[in-house]
Structure formats: C-alpha cells, structure tokens
Motif scaffolding. Sequence first.
Motif, PDB file in Angstrom:
ATOM      1  N   PRO A 141       0.759  -1.264  -0.068  1.00 56.77           N
ATOM      2  CA  PRO A 141      -0.001  -0.083   0.089  1.00 56.77           C
ATOM      3  C   PRO A 141       1.057   1.065   0.047  1.00 56.77           C
ATOM      4  O   PRO A 141       0.328   2.264  -0.747  1.00 56.77           O
ATOM      5  CB  PRO A 141      -0.703  -0.115   1.362  1.00 56.77           C
ATOM      6  CG  PRO A 141      -0.737  -1.719   1.522  1.00 56.77           C
ATOM      7  CD  PRO A 141       0.472  -1.936   1.034  1.00 56.77           C
ATOM      8  N   ALA A 142       2.142   1.317   0.607  1.00 58.05           N
ATOM      9  CA  ALA A 142       2.892   2.515   0.749  1.00 58.05           C
ATOM     10  C   ALA A 142       3.520   2.783  -0.767  1.00 58.05           C
ATOM     11  O   ALA A 142       3.094   4.083  -0.982  1.00 58.05           O
ATOM     12  CB  ALA A 142       3.960   2.267   1.693  1.00 58.05           C
ATOM     13  N   ALA A 143       3.793   1.800  -1.323  1.00 60.70           N
ATOM     14  CA  ALA A 143       4.037   1.914  -2.997  1.00 60.70           C
ATOM     15  C   ALA A 143       3.013   2.244  -3.677  1.00 60.70           C
ATOM     16  O   ALA A 143       3.111   3.301  -4.584  1.00 60.70           O
ATOM     17  CB  ALA A 143       4.550   0.526  -3.549  1.00 60.70           C
ATOM     18  N   PHE A 144       1.731   2.003  -3.490  1.00 59.30           N
ATOM     19  CA  PHE A 144       0.534   2.683  -4.149  1.00 59.30           C
ATOM     20  C   PHE A 144       0.527   4.081  -3.867  1.00 59.30           C
ATOM     21  O   PHE A 144       0.193   4.895  -4.729  1.00 59.30           O
ATOM     22  CB  PHE A 144      -0.440   1.788  -3.901  1.00 59.30           C
ATOM     23  CG  PHE A 144      -1.221   0.786  -4.829  1.00 59.30           C
ATOM     24  CD1 PHE A 144      -2.035   1.077  -5.628  1.00 59.30           C
ATOM     25  CD2 PHE A 144      -0.614  -0.260  -4.759  1.00 59.30           C
ATOM     26  CE1 PHE A 144      -2.769   0.375  -6.276  1.00 59.30           C
ATOM     27  CE2 PHE A 144      -1.284  -1.371  -5.616  1.00 59.30           C
ATOM     28  CZ  PHE A 144      -2.054  -0.917  -6.616  1.00 59.30           C
ATOM     29  N   VAL A 145       0.403   4.352  -2.791  1.00 57.58           N
ATOM     30  CA  VAL A 145       0.283   5.822  -2.033  1.00 57.58           C
ATOM     31  C   VAL A 145       1.398   6.398  -3.228  1.00 57.58           C
ATOM     32  O   VAL A 145       1.185   7.804  -3.668  1.00 57.58           O
ATOM     33  CB  VAL A 145       0.543   6.099  -0.748  1.00 57.58           C
ATOM     34  CG1 VAL A 145       0.660   7.369  -0.377  1.00 57.58           C
ATOM     35  CG2 VAL A 145      -0.529   5.481  -0.004  1.00 57.58           C
ATOM     36  N   LEU A 155      11.992   1.562  -1.254  1.00 59.76           N
ATOM     37  CA  LEU A 155      11.429   2.048   0.001  1.00 59.76           C
ATOM     38  C   LEU A 155      11.940   3.245   0.390  1.00 59.76           C
ATOM     39  O   LEU A 155      10.837   4.164   0.846  1.00 59.76           O
ATOM     40  CB  LEU A 155      11.241   0.993   1.139  1.00 59.76           C
ATOM     41  CG  LEU A 155      10.484  -0.276   0.908  1.00 59.76           C
ATOM     42  CD1 LEU A 155      10.776  -1.314   1.910  1.00 59.76           C
ATOM     43  CD2 LEU A 155       9.152   0.145   0.716  1.00 59.76           C
ATOM     44  N   PRO A 156      13.027   3.580   0.366  1.00 62.45           N
ATOM     45  CA  PRO A 156      13.443   4.943   1.054  1.00 62.45           C
ATOM     46  C   PRO A 156      12.864   6.059   0.153  1.00 62.45           C
ATOM     47  O   PRO A 156      12.514   7.105   0.773  1.00 62.45           O
ATOM     48  CB  PRO A 156      15.027   5.145   0.987  1.00 62.45           C
ATOM     49  CG  PRO A 156      15.466   3.639   1.357  1.00 62.45           C
ATOM     50  CD  PRO A 156      14.242   2.947   0.461  1.00 62.45           C
ATOM     51  N   LYS A 157      12.585   5.902  -1.256  1.00 63.97           N
ATOM     52  CA  LYS A 157      11.882   6.821  -1.975  1.00 63.97           C
ATOM     53  C   LYS A 157      10.366   6.890  -1.584  1.00 63.97           C
ATOM     54  O   LYS A 157       9.710   7.881  -1.730  1.00 63.97           O
ATOM     55  CB  LYS A 157      11.987   6.496  -3.356  1.00 63.97           C
ATOM     56  CG  LYS A 157      13.539   6.614  -3.949  1.00 63.97           C
ATOM     57  CD  LYS A 157      13.695   6.059  -5.416  1.00 63.97           C
ATOM     58  CE  LYS A 157      12.941   6.993  -6.487  1.00 63.97           C
ATOM     59  NZ  LYS A 157      13.201   6.436  -7.860  1.00 63.97           N
ATOM     60  N   GLU A 177      10.017   8.811   1.518  1.00 63.43           N
ATOM     61  CA  GLU A 177      10.376  10.082   1.395  1.00 63.43           C
ATOM     62  C   GLU A 177       9.275  11.180   0.661  1.00 63.43           C
ATOM     63  O   GLU A 177       9.066  12.176   0.980  1.00 63.43           O
ATOM     64  CB  GLU A 177      11.593  10.536   0.504  1.00 63.43           C
ATOM     65  CG  GLU A 177      12.401  11.746   0.741  1.00 63.43           C
ATOM     66  CD  GLU A 177      12.224  12.469  -0.704  1.00 63.43           C
ATOM     67  OE1 GLU A 177      12.490  13.837  -0.439  1.00 63.43           O
ATOM     68  OE2 GLU A 177      11.949  12.104  -1.595  1.00 63.43           O
ATOM     69  N   SER A 178       8.379  10.306  -0.041  1.00 61.39           N
ATOM     70  CA  SER A 178       7.261  10.849  -0.766  1.00 61.39           C
ATOM     71  C   SER A 178       6.096  11.419   0.461  1.00 61.39           C
ATOM     72  O   SER A 178       5.283  12.108   0.149  1.00 61.39           O
ATOM     73  CB  SER A 178       6.599  10.039  -1.690  1.00 61.39           C
ATOM     74  OG  SER A 178       6.116   9.161  -1.103  1.00 61.39           O
ATOM     75  N   MET A 179       6.410  10.587   1.555  1.00 59.40           N
ATOM     76  CA  MET A 179       5.328  11.075   2.576  1.00 59.40           C
ATOM     77  C   MET A 179       5.518  12.256   3.275  1.00 59.40           C
ATOM     78  O   MET A 179       4.969  12.813   4.232  1.00 59.40           O
ATOM     79  CB  MET A 179       5.403  10.043   3.632  1.00 59.40           C
ATOM     80  CG  MET A 179       4.963   8.449   3.153  1.00 59.40           C
ATOM     81  SD  MET A 179       5.242   7.279   4.470  1.00 59.40           S
ATOM     82  CE  MET A 179       4.573   5.707   3.596  1.00 59.40           C
ATOM     83  N   ALA A 197       8.415  10.612   7.089  1.00 57.44           N
ATOM     84  CA  ALA A 197       9.460   9.877   6.453  1.00 57.44           C
ATOM     85  C   ALA A 197      10.443   9.452   7.512  1.00 57.44           C
ATOM     86  O   ALA A 197      11.068   8.230   7.648  1.00 57.44           O
ATOM     87  CB  ALA A 197      10.005  10.549   5.391  1.00 57.44           C
ATOM     88  N   THR A 198      10.920  10.270   8.289  1.00 59.13           N
ATOM     89  CA  THR A 198      11.937   9.908   9.480  1.00 59.13           C
ATOM     90  C   THR A 198      11.237   9.008  10.357  1.00 59.13           C
ATOM     91  O   THR A 198      12.197   8.284  10.650  1.00 59.13           O
ATOM     92  CB  THR A 198      12.100  11.400  10.246  1.00 59.13           C
ATOM     93  OG1 THR A 198      12.724  12.298   9.221  1.00 59.13           O
ATOM     94  CG2 THR A 198      13.353  11.076  11.165  1.00 59.13           C
ATOM     95  N   VAL A 199      10.055   9.321  10.781  1.00 64.08           N
ATOM     96  CA  VAL A 199       9.357   8.303  11.997  1.00 64.08           C
ATOM     97  C   VAL A 199       9.164   6.889  11.344  1.00 64.08           C
ATOM     98  O   VAL A 199       9.676   6.062  11.912  1.00 64.08           O
ATOM     99  CB  VAL A 199       8.186   8.946  12.528  1.00 64.08           C
ATOM    100  CG1 VAL A 199       7.432   7.925  13.231  1.00 64.08           C
ATOM    101  CG2 VAL A 199       8.535  10.233  13.358  1.00 64.08           C
ATOM    102  N   ILE A 200       8.516   6.962   9.985  1.00 57.87           N
ATOM    103  CA  ILE A 200       8.222   5.741   9.450  1.00 57.87           C
ATOM    104  C   ILE A 200       9.536   4.911   8.819  1.00 57.87           C
ATOM    105  O   ILE A 200       9.687   3.810   9.111  1.00 57.87           O
ATOM    106  CB  ILE A 200       7.280   5.835   8.264  1.00 57.87           C
ATOM    107  CG1 ILE A 200       5.877   6.639   8.549  1.00 57.87           C
ATOM    108  CG2 ILE A 200       7.261   4.689   7.393  1.00 57.87           C
ATOM    109  CD1 ILE A 200       5.116   5.714   9.352  1.00 57.87           C
ATOM    110  N   GLY A 201      10.473   5.707   8.453  1.00 55.84           N
ATOM    111  CA  GLY A 201      11.588   5.070   7.914  1.00 55.84           C
ATOM    112  C   GLY A 201      12.572   4.410   9.147  1.00 55.84           C
ATOM    113  O   GLY A 201      12.858   3.381   8.991  1.00 55.84           O
TER     114      GLY A 201
END
Length: 460
Positions: A270-274, A295-297, A300-302, A307-311
């Motif tokens: 789902p993250a890739a879909f977003v 995945l880092p890309k 980063e789009s978030m 992105a810092t927290v999720i990553g």
Amino acid sequence: MSSSTQERSSWSGKWAFILAGAASAVGLGNMWRFPYLAAKYGGGTFILTYLILVFTFGVTLLLLECALGRRTGLSAIGAFRHFGKKFAFIGVLASAVPFIIAPYYSIIGGWVTKYTFAYLMNGPAALADDGKFFTSFISSPVESFVWMAVFMIVVFIIVGLGVDGGIERANLVMMPALIVMAIALVVYIISMPGAMSGVAYYLIPDVAKFSPELFVSALGQMFYSLSLAMGIMITYGSYLDKKSSLPHSVANIGMFDLGVSILAGLMIVPAAFVAMGSGEAVAAKSGPSLMFITLPKVFESMGPQVATVIGFLFFLLVAFAAITSAISLIETMTSIIMDGKGYSRKKAFTITCVFTFVMGIFINLGFNGLSFFQPLGKGSTILDLFDFVSNSVLMPIVAVLTLVFVGWIVKPKTLIDEIEVSAPFKLQAAWSVMVKYIAPVLVIVIMVAYVGAQFGVFKF
C-alpha cells in the motif's frame, strides 16, 4: 561425560521454544521477498498458496527436525550420528549451512542497522537518491565493515548470555516489539489516501495469475523462510523438554512466520501505491533494491517528518527481524561445535564469533577490495556465491537427504513415537505420506527451479 553434555542448554518452557523458532523463521526474507512475490503473483492467490504450503509441507519438515533434535538431545551432526556413524555426513552438510549464511547475513544486518540510524542522523532525503547513498555505503572500505561489526556485536552479546539469559529474553522483547511496530505501521499506512487500493491489490486473489511459477515461488519462499534444512530447528528441538506438544509448537511457529510476512506486505505494497500509484514498483523489485532503494523513495514522498519516523520504525523492525534470525544461526553454530568437539560452551562460542567475523570481512570485501571477483557472472559478488551455495544447493540437498533418512531408513514411526511422548499425534498417517513421498519431490522441484534460475534456464 563431555563438557558439552554437562552444559547443554534448555528452554524454560514451550512458549520460549515457540518464540525462538518464530524469531528464527522471521527474518529478512519476510520483509523484502514475501511482499515482492505477493505483488508479482496475484496478491491473495500467492498468500493462499503460501498458507497451504506452510501448514502442509512446511510444518511437516519443522516437526521432523524438531522431533529429531528432541529425540537425540543433540544438534545436527550428533542427531544423525545417533542412528549410525555412516549417517553423520547428513548432519555435516546441514551444519555447513549456518556457517555459510551467518557471515553474509550479518553484512546485510549491518546495512539494515546503518539505515535505522541514518533516518535519524542523515534524514530521509539523503537516503532517497536512487541508490547512490546505498552504493557508496556498501562499497566503503571502512563504514560497511564498521556497521557489520556493530550488528555482530549485538548478536554475539545476546548469544553469549546463554539460551535462557540471552536468547529467550531478547526474543521476549524483540518479537512482541516487532509485531507491535508492524501493526502500528500497517494502521498508519493503510489510513493514507489511496492506500486501500494497494490493500485490495495485495489481498484480493487474482486467480488468473496462478501458475506453476507462482507455486514454485511460494514453495521456495516458504522453505527458506522457516529456517529448514540448516540445523537450526534440530538444535532448538534438542533444547525442548518432553512435556511440550511438538505439533502445537510448530504450528504456532508457522503462524508467526505467515503473520509477519502478511504484515510486511501490508506495510510495503500500500505504501508503494500511495507513492507511485501502483503495486508494480514492488512487483518489479526484490531483495536489497526494494529495501534500500525503492522504499526510502516511497517513505520520502510522505514528507520529511513522517518519513523520518516511518523510515526509522520500519528499519528498526527489520533490524529486530535480522537480529533474531542471526541469533539462531550463531547459537546453532555454537551448539554444533560443542557437540562435535566436546568443547565448553564458552570455547565453542568464541570459535563461532571469530569465524563469523573473519568470514564476514572476506565476504564484505566483495563489495570493495575484491569487487573484481564476480564468481557467478558479471555484477555478482562473493555474497551472491555464498547465498547461492547455501540456499539453492546445500539446503535442498540436506532436506532431501533428511526426508529419505527419516522416511525410508529409520522410518517415520521412530519420530512419531517421540512426537507422541507429549501428546497424541492424530495426523501421523498423513505426516508419514508427506515425509516419504510428497515432500522429497517438492524439495527437488525447489532445487531444480532455483539452480536453473541462477543459470538462466528458468526465470523466477
């Protein structure tokens, strides 16, 4: 009595064994390979096929290895030698697998550890640069070795504290934390606008995509994910008391592995879909490129703060999965040396640590000082060679030999008696058929397919 017999470890109970087995099974393959395969092969169709294989073929082999370990009270070499010296070679082949895997697994564990901290130290934008950050890091003659050593030290400390004082306690913290983090990330990601399209793509079966290739891919993923044919479950079974139900325990290990795999896909697809509008980004990528470049890309789009927290949480979760799997490899190697040489646990553990570290340095040189050596063709590395030999060659051979040994030489009844020490085994007839006839054929299919894929005969 040898010192290894005097010092032999044991689990504090059934759930300690289940958590340890699940911790061993849940590793990098769940995080970077399962989501890619599910995205590629029709989402729910792949998941359903995987589920059926885990609770037939997978649990059959898990039960066999755990029962063999508990019956003999020994790790792989000793367990096979118990039935006659001429069978020890099967244990030797099985024992070679963790010695090959542990060093290169620790290198990848170092990459994951580096990325976990990089989200806090460098920020998400620095990591989302189409692979430049990753390439420069792994080819560094200093940094990649330092992070490999950091990962190894964490694992060595945990195993050095012993089965109950180190491994059990670490699993008791890391496995629940891993699951809680995974669920939290899933909840956040699927709540994002557009994410439910990714959930549907991932979970709804596309029956049209069922194929022999899907079946073989699900079979291979299940086989490698469950820590089979590498001496780990024989060793872990040898630490288990006679009161614990083996069928119940191995079913729970299978459920943990399946559950974490599905959660990983619910995070990634789902993250890739977003970020990219389709699941094709996941379906087109697997392994390190999915984890460290794609995945880092996506993260980063978030936005920088999210992105810092999720990553950070994602790579911390993956680091926990890598550590728990590496623990099982180092513990198994220690146990093999103890049983094989009669050494004390301390001496066997020291040898294991030195070997893993030295071999890790050698394999890691394949990304810098020895990058000219490309053993499997252009672009390949020493790590690729070790991975191919252990996963595609040795593990299937060990599995076939083990199945023939139990199914046709010592007979399934020998292990059925061990299984029934703790509880009635209602599925013993089906289990015997699986061990003798079905499982050997499936393992041969895995070996032919994956060796063939390496040399371009098949494509998976």
